[in-house]
Write an enzyme that holds these catalytic residues in place. Structure first.
Site, PDB file in Angstrom:
ATOM      1  N   HIS A 142     -96.735 -15.934  26.974  1.00  0.00           N
ATOM      2  CA  HIS A 142     -96.266 -15.105  25.880  1.00  0.00           C
ATOM      3  C   HIS A 142     -96.920 -13.734  25.892  1.00  0.00           C
ATOM      4  CE1 HIS A 142     -95.480 -13.694  21.820  1.00  0.00           C
ATOM      5  NE2 HIS A 142     -94.346 -14.318  22.020  1.00  0.00           N
TER       6      HIS A 142
ATOM      7  N   GLU B 215     -79.213 -22.322  45.898  1.00  0.00           N
ATOM      8  CA  GLU B 215     -80.616 -22.100  46.251  1.00  0.00           C
ATOM      9  C   GLU B 215     -81.233 -23.280  46.994  1.00  0.00           C
ATOM     10  OE1 GLU B 215     -82.872 -21.498  42.607  1.00  0.00           O
ATOM     11  OE2 GLU B 215     -81.442 -22.718  41.507  1.00  0.00           O
TER      12      GLU B 215
ATOM     13  N   ASP C 278     -85.596 -19.026  46.461  1.00  0.00           N
ATOM     14  CA  ASP C 278     -85.764 -20.460  46.671  1.00  0.00           C
ATOM     15  C   ASP C 278     -85.039 -20.930  47.926  1.00  0.00           C
ATOM     16  OD1 ASP C 278     -87.544 -21.101  44.748  1.00  0.00           O
ATOM     17  OD2 ASP C 278     -86.070 -21.692  43.243  1.00  0.00           O
TER      18      ASP C 278
ATOM     19  N   CYS D  34     -78.431 -12.960  43.867  1.00  0.00           N
ATOM     20  CA  CYS D  34     -79.296 -12.538  42.770  1.00  0.00           C
ATOM     21  C   CYS D  34     -80.773 -12.684  43.103  1.00  0.00           C
ATOM     22  CB  CYS D  34     -78.964 -13.311  41.489  1.00  0.00           C
ATOM     23  SG  CYS D  34     -79.195 -15.083  41.648  1.00  0.00           S
TER      24      CYS D  34
END
Lengths: 583, 89
Positions: free
Chosen positions: A193, A430, A454, A501
């Site tokens: 976070h 992937e 990946d 991507c």
């Protein structure tokens, strides 16, 4: 000590040269401990309760700031912290100790909190142990109030590189945006976070720099390199010059690329490539639109889990907000890719990358998937939302998602909720299995997007973070390129479009090959949008076809790179735009 | 004093937000309300206490209430946990 190089972990990219300001934080402070006079006890209790009240006010203010910024997951942690302080336990227990032991508020607060924290530390569950952080951060904030140091971060001088052992979420939230030039922390365990809050600052951030506090001095000159994840203290002349040149290169490139912003991503012989942006957080949509991305090619949704998981209504708000902002372009929402290295608190696996992650996890934890799909469908009513499934290895996984999707569609129809009946569904290719079986998968979906990071790791059987074998990691290896070709042929045969991507989509040496192989779409991080477009605009589709056929028959990645370097320079004259010598 | 068993049904179990919801709900009643799991008792009116409880999806807790409105308190918490599932689904 001149030119001291210290390495850490990069959190946000960029390079800054500047002087250092140290924020020592809590660890280095000597807290006042003293015995109270009988007559001062009441005033001491009042001092503590005033400090608690003013922290509560700040938490409320922070909560509403993040709510206004449409950032409910940040707002939520401040809400829970506030609720913790609303309960009387802290003041009640502190009061007792002040009365019985005649001690000052700082001492008492530490004692009460330490006792509570030990309870969290003793818990057998990791999840419970982590919750102690909430309490620790709140306590720290009260302590700062007591010793009158609350505003140090809010009032730090402008234009410095901020160095600290550790910063709490509250402290990061307090730093006035655009005031500091860089952030370096010695602490490694930056919560996800915190990292994300820091990223919204748009400055280089490097964490986990061991020994940082030992070598650093206030006012010292330093280079913070957020690309490589390092800090150089008191750089020597030649290092300084090299970095100044680098910064100049980036800024010149930026100026040069501004002109390309409003031009279409089209090759010189008229082949249009759809150029989209990958985003990890709702806030990043502004960068995508700033650089004229045609759509969002990949919206990662793991942020939903950063604190408490967001419910359907909250997810719907976020997804539809993004869909509105990119309209008439579309947004491809990838379902949760949790597990493996990302956010998997529940299971321990020997081999997480080959384990229970992404769609494999979602099909077992169907409620997560159902909630997400419902939110996505509801956000799709304008017709510009698409769904992408990650980590597919076999067609049944796609069929099962489609079955669930159809069921949700029926529910929504019965509830008279508007959504896109013809919502596109696609697979993120992937895994080698999905690449090889693309022909079968293509019949079930409307598009493919190749996740080359990946796919490269799984095809080359190499962990790119492992220095012993990372050399083998190169998406330009012909093994990968042949798979990519197979995927594109299979997709096109079934009238599905095919995009890329992964990071390969912005690699200057890969772009001509991908276009030559026939990709329809490239999706890149927003900061690569203009450079990628400029490269596309220098290419000839006809020539890239010949080039890609040639590299497919090469022996290895080294040969491909060497050839591509020459092509970029001699055929497409791209050496003025990209630095062909940087790896 | 009355007791009732409840099953945690939401995916993520009792984490920070449900803890907040439970304590808010429990505070509306005068009765003392406890959550009991594996012999470990926590005050349902205290977020801090509830945060210490490990209660993932599928786990079973005992609600224990004692006081003038014990029935209502138990029913409200049962509804929140089992039926509304903390409004997460």
């Amino acid at each position: 000590m001149k030119n001291k190089i210290l390495r850490g972990v990069k959190v946000a990219e960029g390079i800054e040269i500047g002087s250092i300001i140290i924020y020592p934080g809590y660890e280095n402070e000597v807290l006042p401990f003293y015995i109270l006079r009988e007559s001062d006890k009441q005033a001491e209790i009042h001092r503590l309760s005033t400090a608690i009240d003013s922290v509560k006010q700040e938490l409320k203010a922070l909560q509403s700031i993040f709510e206004k910024e449409n950032d409910p997951y940040s707002a939520r942690i401040f809400e829970v912290s506030y609720a913790l302080l609303e309960e009387p336990w802290l003041l009640e227990e502190a009061q007792k100790i002040i009365k019985n032991e005649n001690r000052n508020a700082e001492y008492v607060l530490q004692k009460v909190i330490a006792h509570k924290l030990r309870m969290f530390e003793r818990a057998s569950s990791v999840a419970v142990r982590q919750r102690g952080v909430l309490l620790e951060e709140v306590a720290r904030k009260i302590l700062k109030k007591l010793i009158g140091e609350s505003d140090t971060l809010a009032s730090i001088p402008e234009g410095k590189i901020l160095v600290a052992p550790f910063l709490s979420t509250f402290e990061v939230a307090q730093i006035p945006r655009n005031k500091i030039r860089g952030l370096a922390l010695s602490h490694g365990g930056m919560t996800s976070h915190l990292a994300i809050l820091a990223q919204t600052f748009d400055i280089p951030v490097v964490v986990g720099i061991k020994d940082l506090m030992r070598y650093v001095k206030d006012g010292q000159l330093a280079i913070l390199d957020g690309y490589k994840g390092l800090i150089i203290l008191e750089p020597d002349e030649s290092t300084l010059r090299a970095y100044e040149a680098k910064i100049k290169h980036y800024s010149q490139l930026h100026d040069k690329l501004v002109d390309v912003k409003d031009l279409p991503p089209v090759t010189i012989d008229g082949r249009n490539i759809e150029l989209c942006a990958n985003i990890n957080l709702p806030a990043e949509i502004k960068y995508a639109t700033e650089f004229n991305a045609e759509g969002i090619g990949l919206l990662r949704t793991e942020f939903i889990f950063l604190e408490d998981m967001l419910d359907e209504a909250q997810q719907f708000n976020i997804y539809s907000n993004i869909a509105d902002k990119i309209y008439p372009g579309s947004v491809i929402i990838r379902t949760f890719d949790i597990g493996a290295d990302k956010l998997a608190p529940y299971v321990r696996e020997d081999n997480p990358f080959l384990g229970w992650r992404a769609i494999r996890l979602l099909l077992k934890e169907k409620k997560l998937l159902r909630t997400q799909l419902r939110a996505i469908l509801r956000a799709s009513h304008k017709g510009n939302v698409k769904i992408m499934i990650p980590m597919v290895t076999t067609v049944e996984e796609v069929l099962e998602v489609k079955k669930l999707l159809n069921k949700i569609k029926r529910d929504l129809r019965n509830e008279n909720v508007e959504f896109d009946e013809n919502i596109d569904i696609g697979v993120m290719i992937e895994t080698p299995a999905s690449a090889i079986m693309a022909e079968v998968l293509a019949k079930e979906v409307e598009f493919f997007s190749i996740g080359t990071n990946d796919l490269t790791q799984y095809t080359m059987a190499v962990d790119r973070n492992n220095p012993y074998v990372s050399e083998l990691y190169d998406p330009l290896h012909p093994a990968l390129l042949r798979l990519v070709k197979n995927i594109i042929i299979a997709g096109h045969a079934a009238h599905s479009w095919v995009g890329v991507c992964g990071e390969m989509a912005h690699d200057p040496m890969a772009i001509p090959i991908l276009i030559g192989l026939g990709v329809d779409e490239l999706s890149v991080a927003p900061r690569f949008l203009l450079e990628t477009k400029e490269i596309i605009r220098h290419l000839s589709y006809k020539e890239t076809k010949a080039i890609s056929e040639k590299v497919l028959n090469m022996k290895n990645a080294i040969e491909v790179r060497k050839f591509m370097k020459k092509v970029l320079k001699e055929e497409f004259h791209l050496d003025s735009i990209i630095d062909l010598n940087s790896p | 004093m009355i007791e009732q068993q409840v099953k945690i049904k939401n995916c993520l179990g009792i984490h920070a937000r449900p803890a907040t919801l439970i304590s808010q709900a429990a505070k509306k009643y005068k009765s003392k309300v406890l959550l009991v799991k594996d012999g470990f008792e926590v005050d349902a009116k205290s977020i801090l206490d509830i945060l210490l409880l490990e209660a993932p999806q599928g786990s079973v807790l005992t609600l224990r209430a004692d006081g003038p409105d014990e029935k209502e308190a138990i029913e409200a918490l049962r509804e929140l946990i089992e039926e509304r599932k903390f409004d997460e689904e």
